[in-house]
Scaffold this motif. Sequence first.
Motif, PDB file in Angstrom:
ATOM      1  N   UNK A 181      41.707  55.835  20.948  1.00 29.41           N
ATOM      2  CA  UNK A 181      41.925  54.419  21.217  1.00 29.41           C
ATOM      3  C   UNK A 181      40.644  53.627  21.001  1.00 29.41           C
ATOM      4  N   UNK A 182      40.836  52.408  20.565  1.00 32.81           N
ATOM      5  CA  UNK A 182      39.690  51.519  20.400  1.00 32.81           C
ATOM      6  C   UNK A 182      39.374  50.855  21.731  1.00 32.81           C
ATOM      7  N   UNK A 183      38.214  50.228  21.791  1.00 37.34           N
ATOM      8  CA  UNK A 183      37.840  49.510  22.999  1.00 37.34           C
ATOM      9  C   UNK A 183      36.899  50.318  23.870  1.00 37.34           C
ATOM     10  N   UNK A 184      36.466  49.685  24.968  1.00 37.19           N
ATOM     11  CA  UNK A 184      35.509  50.315  25.866  1.00 37.19           C
ATOM     12  C   UNK A 184      36.168  51.436  26.656  1.00 37.19           C
ATOM     13  N   UNK A 185      35.359  52.466  26.958  1.00 32.72           N
ATOM     14  CA  UNK A 185      35.879  53.603  27.714  1.00 32.72           C
ATOM     15  C   UNK A 185      36.177  53.209  29.152  1.00 32.72           C
ATOM     16  N   UNK A 186      35.215  52.550  29.804  1.00 32.41           N
ATOM     17  CA  UNK A 186      35.388  52.157  31.201  1.00 32.41           C
ATOM     18  C   UNK A 186      35.943  50.735  31.278  1.00 32.41           C
ATOM     19  N   UNK A 187      37.152  50.571  30.825  1.00 31.96           N
ATOM     20  CA  UNK A 187      37.786  49.253  30.814  1.00 31.96           C
ATOM     21  C   UNK A 187      38.851  49.199  31.910  1.00 31.96           C
ATOM     22  N   UNK A 188      38.496  48.613  33.063  1.00 33.36           N
ATOM     23  CA  UNK A 188      39.414  48.538  34.188  1.00 33.36           C
ATOM     24  C   UNK A 188      40.111  47.190  34.294  1.00 33.36           C
ATOM     25  N   UNK A 189      39.851  46.307  33.347  1.00 32.64           N
ATOM     26  CA  UNK A 189      40.460  44.976  33.405  1.00 32.64           C
ATOM     27  C   UNK A 189      41.989  45.063  33.449  1.00 32.64           C
ATOM     28  N   UNK A 190      42.635  45.875  32.577  1.00 33.30           N
ATOM     29  CA  UNK A 190      44.102  45.968  32.647  1.00 33.30           C
ATOM     30  C   UNK A 190      44.596  46.530  33.984  1.00 33.30           C
ATOM     31  N   UNK A 191      43.793  47.386  34.612  1.00 32.04           N
ATOM     32  CA  UNK A 191      44.205  47.968  35.892  1.00 32.04           C
ATOM     33  C   UNK A 191      44.145  46.906  36.989  1.00 32.04           C
ATOM     34  N   UNK A 197      50.097  48.311  41.085  1.00 35.39           N
ATOM     35  CA  UNK A 197      49.313  49.550  41.139  1.00 35.39           C
ATOM     36  C   UNK A 197      48.143  49.412  42.102  1.00 35.39           C
ATOM     37  N   UNK A 198      47.502  48.240  42.126  1.00 37.18           N
ATOM     38  CA  UNK A 198      46.367  48.018  43.023  1.00 37.18           C
ATOM     39  C   UNK A 198      46.774  48.165  44.490  1.00 37.18           C
ATOM     40  N   UNK A 199      47.978  47.725  44.835  1.00 38.70           N
ATOM     41  CA  UNK A 199      48.429  47.874  46.213  1.00 38.70           C
ATOM     42  C   UNK A 199      48.455  49.328  46.635  1.00 38.70           C
ATOM     43  N   UNK A 200      48.976  50.190  45.758  1.00 32.17           N
ATOM     44  CA  UNK A 200      48.991  51.624  46.063  1.00 32.17           C
ATOM     45  C   UNK A 200      47.579  52.202  46.082  1.00 32.17           C
ATOM     46  N   UNK A 321      51.387  52.993  30.719  1.00 30.93           N
ATOM     47  CA  UNK A 321      51.161  54.312  30.132  1.00 30.93           C
ATOM     48  C   UNK A 321      49.847  54.415  29.374  1.00 30.93           C
ATOM     49  N   UNK A 322      49.500  53.390  28.580  1.00 26.23           N
ATOM     50  CA  UNK A 322      48.271  53.483  27.790  1.00 26.23           C
ATOM     51  C   UNK A 322      47.002  53.337  28.618  1.00 26.23           C
ATOM     52  N   UNK A 323      47.156  52.941  29.895  1.00 27.41           N
ATOM     53  CA  UNK A 323      45.998  52.820  30.776  1.00 27.41           C
ATOM     54  C   UNK A 323      46.129  53.733  31.993  1.00 27.41           C
ATOM     55  N   UNK A 324      46.939  54.788  31.858  1.00 28.34           N
ATOM     56  CA  UNK A 324      47.164  55.659  33.014  1.00 28.34           C
ATOM     57  C   UNK A 324      45.879  56.364  33.440  1.00 28.34           C
ATOM     58  N   UNK A 325      45.062  56.812  32.486  1.00 28.10           N
ATOM     59  CA  UNK A 325      43.806  57.465  32.839  1.00 28.10           C
ATOM     60  C   UNK A 325      42.891  56.535  33.620  1.00 28.10           C
ATOM     61  N   UNK A 326      42.770  55.293  33.181  1.00 30.74           N
ATOM     62  CA  UNK A 326      41.925  54.326  33.885  1.00 30.74           C
ATOM     63  C   UNK A 326      42.496  54.017  35.266  1.00 30.74           C
ATOM     64  N   UNK A 327      43.825  53.963  35.377  1.00 31.25           N
ATOM     65  CA  UNK A 327      44.451  53.708  36.678  1.00 31.25           C
ATOM     66  C   UNK A 327      44.198  54.862  37.635  1.00 31.25           C
ATOM     67  N   UNK A 328      44.333  56.100  37.141  1.00 32.69           N
ATOM     68  CA  UNK A 328      44.013  57.277  37.955  1.00 32.69           C
ATOM     69  C   UNK A 328      42.550  57.265  38.380  1.00 32.69           C
ATOM     70  N   UNK A 329      41.678  56.824  37.470  1.00 32.16           N
ATOM     71  CA  UNK A 329      40.247  56.784  37.778  1.00 32.16           C
ATOM     72  C   UNK A 329      39.954  55.820  38.914  1.00 32.16           C
TER      73      UNK A 329
END
Length: 393
Positions: A181-191, A197-200, A321-329
């Motif tokens: 994927x393109x873009x920054x690795x540590x991109x939490x903006x979509x999360x 998701x933030x509530x959980x 789905x495309x930001x699941x890793x960042x959400x888990x992080x």
Amino acid sequence: MCIGQVGNLLPHVTLSANLAQHLMPAWGLSAAEGGLMASGYAFGYMLAVPLLTTLTDRIDARLVLLWGSIASGLATVAFGIFAQGFWSGAAIWSLAGLGFAGAYMPGLKALTDRLPAGDTSRAVTLYTSSFSVGVGLSFLAAQLIADRWGWRTAFVVTGLGPVAMVVACLFLLREQQPAPKAGRLLNFVPVFANREALGYIFGYGAHCFELYGIRTWLVGFWTFVVARQSAPSWLTPVLLSFCFAVISMPASILGNEAALKFGRHRAITVVMLASACVAIIIGFNASAPAWVVALLLMIYGLTVPADSGALTAGMSAAAVSEHRGATLALHSTVGFGLSALGAWGTGVALDAAGGPQSARGWLLVFIVLAAGILLGPLALLWARMARWEKQPS
């Protein structure tokens, strides 16, 4: 994967299990220093998990899981061999937590990436609830080995547990990775834009504050109880802490089933309110007969983890789905950041109100735990309000 995770968790509470009885007396530590050293594990985890878990959006999570498991085991063995006091102990234990950052949520990602499409709620809950079995065995092994051969041997032996996950990794099927994927690795903006998701995630942070706080001081608290009240000879800190941890697995599974039946927000909120009430009751009954305190602790052992699987499954379902890793992080970063605060904050409270030999000290500890978990329902309400705001009037 669940068996491998149990092995990965064998070192998890080795320090907490030996803190009050072995490490604090040997090194002359206060409760605040002991709690801070224990929180080093969560602190190391918190620092590493954003990078390691978001990395699983780019490469196969199995590779991160493999090397994280190896690092966690080696650091635990190193503690048993090299730790000599607060500073060296805190530093090495932080490295163990850093390794575990590559082992827990990346393991969940490796699992969900290989599950068929559809509702993965029960699979996620089984994986997260097996955490409790690993912690129970960690309490059991760490104390039994330390009592027989010394606390250093306990760290060395439990440090071999992650070998189980290394073997599991070798047998996992290779994932067919999409194009990088393109873009920054540590991109939490979509999360951060995903308020559901933030509530959980914030609710999970409140859960971790309470869970890590009680796990850090459970053995010390029960030692206080049996020193003041007669207890059956078989009701040792080893057995009590093992039972407290192991009953977390069915509690977490049943909590998720309740969430599926009655609604996730409602079930989690009820569990958190109940847990806060039980904590307050324990605090005010710290000097009660030992069998009463033991019964209350077993009830607490059910309420503390009952929201865990539902929170993680809710976060996973709400994640894009495309930001699941960042959400888990972010989920893990918040969770283990507040875990560190829970271990240290309860230690500070214990010192402030008279220390480990004081009933007032333990009362304040449980008040702090109750206050922490009560933030969870507020986080869920905040997330739910966002959904209401989006609905057409």
